[in-house]
Design a protein around this motif. Structure first.
Motif, PDB file in Angstrom:
ATOM      1  N   GLN A   1      11.116  30.524  97.202  1.00 43.64           N
ATOM      2  CA  GLN A   1      10.890  31.219  98.469  1.00 43.64           C
ATOM      3  C   GLN A   1       9.399  31.226  98.813  1.00 43.64           C
ATOM      4  N   ASN A   2       8.508  31.478  97.851  1.00 44.94           N
ATOM      5  CA  ASN A   2       7.057  31.468  98.092  1.00 44.94           C
ATOM      6  C   ASN A   2       6.555  30.058  98.417  1.00 44.94           C
ATOM      7  N   VAL A   3       7.097  29.035  97.726  1.00 45.79           N
ATOM      8  CA  VAL A   3       6.708  27.648  98.002  1.00 45.79           C
ATOM      9  C   VAL A   3       7.133  27.284  99.423  1.00 45.79           C
TER      10      VAL A   3
ATOM     11  N   ILE B   1       7.465  29.303 102.006  1.00 42.26           N
ATOM     12  CA  ILE B   1       6.604  30.012 102.963  1.00 42.26           C
ATOM     13  C   ILE B   1       5.250  29.314 103.052  1.00 42.26           C
ATOM     14  N   VAL B   2       4.687  28.894 101.909  1.00 42.88           N
ATOM     15  CA  VAL B   2       3.395  28.182 101.906  1.00 42.88           C
ATOM     16  C   VAL B   2       3.518  26.873 102.667  1.00 42.88           C
ATOM     17  N   ILE B   3       4.610  26.108 102.436  1.00 44.60           N
ATOM     18  CA  ILE B   3       4.807  24.825 103.132  1.00 44.60           C
ATOM     19  C   ILE B   3       4.971  25.068 104.627  1.00 44.60           C
ATOM     20  N   LEU B   4       5.751  26.086 105.003  1.00 46.83           N
ATOM     21  CA  LEU B   4       5.950  26.415 106.412  1.00 46.83           C
ATOM     22  C   LEU B   4       4.617  26.818 107.054  1.00 46.83           C
ATOM     23  N   PHE B   5       3.787  27.596 106.359  1.00 45.87           N
ATOM     24  CA  PHE B   5       2.477  28.003 106.855  1.00 45.87           C
ATOM     25  C   PHE B   5       1.566  26.793 107.057  1.00 45.87           C
ATOM     26  N   LEU B   6       1.539  25.862 106.081  1.00 43.43           N
ATOM     27  CA  LEU B   6       0.707  24.664 106.196  1.00 43.43           C
ATOM     28  C   LEU B   6       1.156  23.777 107.340  1.00 43.43           C
ATOM     29  N   CYS B   7       2.478  23.645 107.549  1.00 43.15           N
ATOM     30  CA  CYS B   7       2.998  22.859 108.673  1.00 43.15           C
ATOM     31  C   CYS B   7       2.592  23.486 110.002  1.00 43.15           C
ATOM     32  N   ALA B   8       2.699  24.813 110.117  1.00 42.30           N
ATOM     33  CA  ALA B   8       2.317  25.498 111.344  1.00 42.30           C
ATOM     34  C   ALA B   8       0.823  25.329 111.609  1.00 42.30           C
TER      35      ALA B   8
END
Length: 186
Positions: free
Chosen positions: A4-6, A8-15
């Protein structure tokens, strides 16, 4: 890290990547230009100035002129200034490769400045330098560059000049070297 944390980090980097891709690039915006445009220009300038009494006091010639009102100055190419005495007789001819006149009525002349005495049989014939300031209202001159003053019976060089063209008073400020001759012209 859990999944779940990975995620969120990937989604944040994509955004963040998408936001940077579509946002305007601050470095590509051009800075405001500081280049000034002249208010007016002239080619082959001829100017005559008269006193309140109607006597000629100065003539100015130049190959070209550009006036910058915002800067309070006028730039000249190959300026020539002829000064006249109270009897409307030409006394001094000052020429240079370039110059500018400020709103304070000061002419700054640069590159091959030559001041010729128009009066015959006078002590000073020619003054040369690479830089000269001329106060147009008072005919006071000054320079901080190499000066050469020549006359019929002498040649002086030095650094710096202060003088009054109206009173025909000149002082070389430092490092004065002079050659005087007693030879009469034949």
């Amino acid at each position: 890290m859990n999944r779940q944390n990975v995620g969120i980090v990937i989604l944040f980097l994509c955004a963040l990547g998408i936001w940077r891709f579509f946002s305007p690039d601050e470095q590509t915006t051009a800075p405001a230009s500081t280049e000034y445009q002249p208010d007016f220009t002239a080619q082959i300038l001829r100017s005559v100035e008269f006193s309140i009494e109607g006597k000629i006091i100065r003539r100015t010639f130049a190959d070209s002129m550009e006036h910058y009102g915002e800067l309070g100055m006028t730039m000249f190419t190959n300026p020539v200034i002829i000064l006249y005495d109270d009897n409307a007789q030409a006394t001094w001819k000052i020429q240079a490769k370039e110059g500018d006149f400020s709103s304070e009525d000061v002419a700054t002349l640069r590159n091959d400045v030559v001041i010729k005495n128009m009066a015959k049989n006078d002590y000073i014939d020619v003054i040369t330098t690479s830089y000269l300031q001329l106060e147009l209202a008072t005919n006071l001159v000054r320079s901080d560059q190499l000066i050469t003053i020549t006359g019929d019976l002498f040649n002086q060089t030095g650094i710096g000049l202060e003088g009054d063209l109206k009173q025909e008073y000149m002082t070389i400020l430092k490092q004065v070297k002079a050659i005087y001759t007693n030879d009469e012209k034949i």
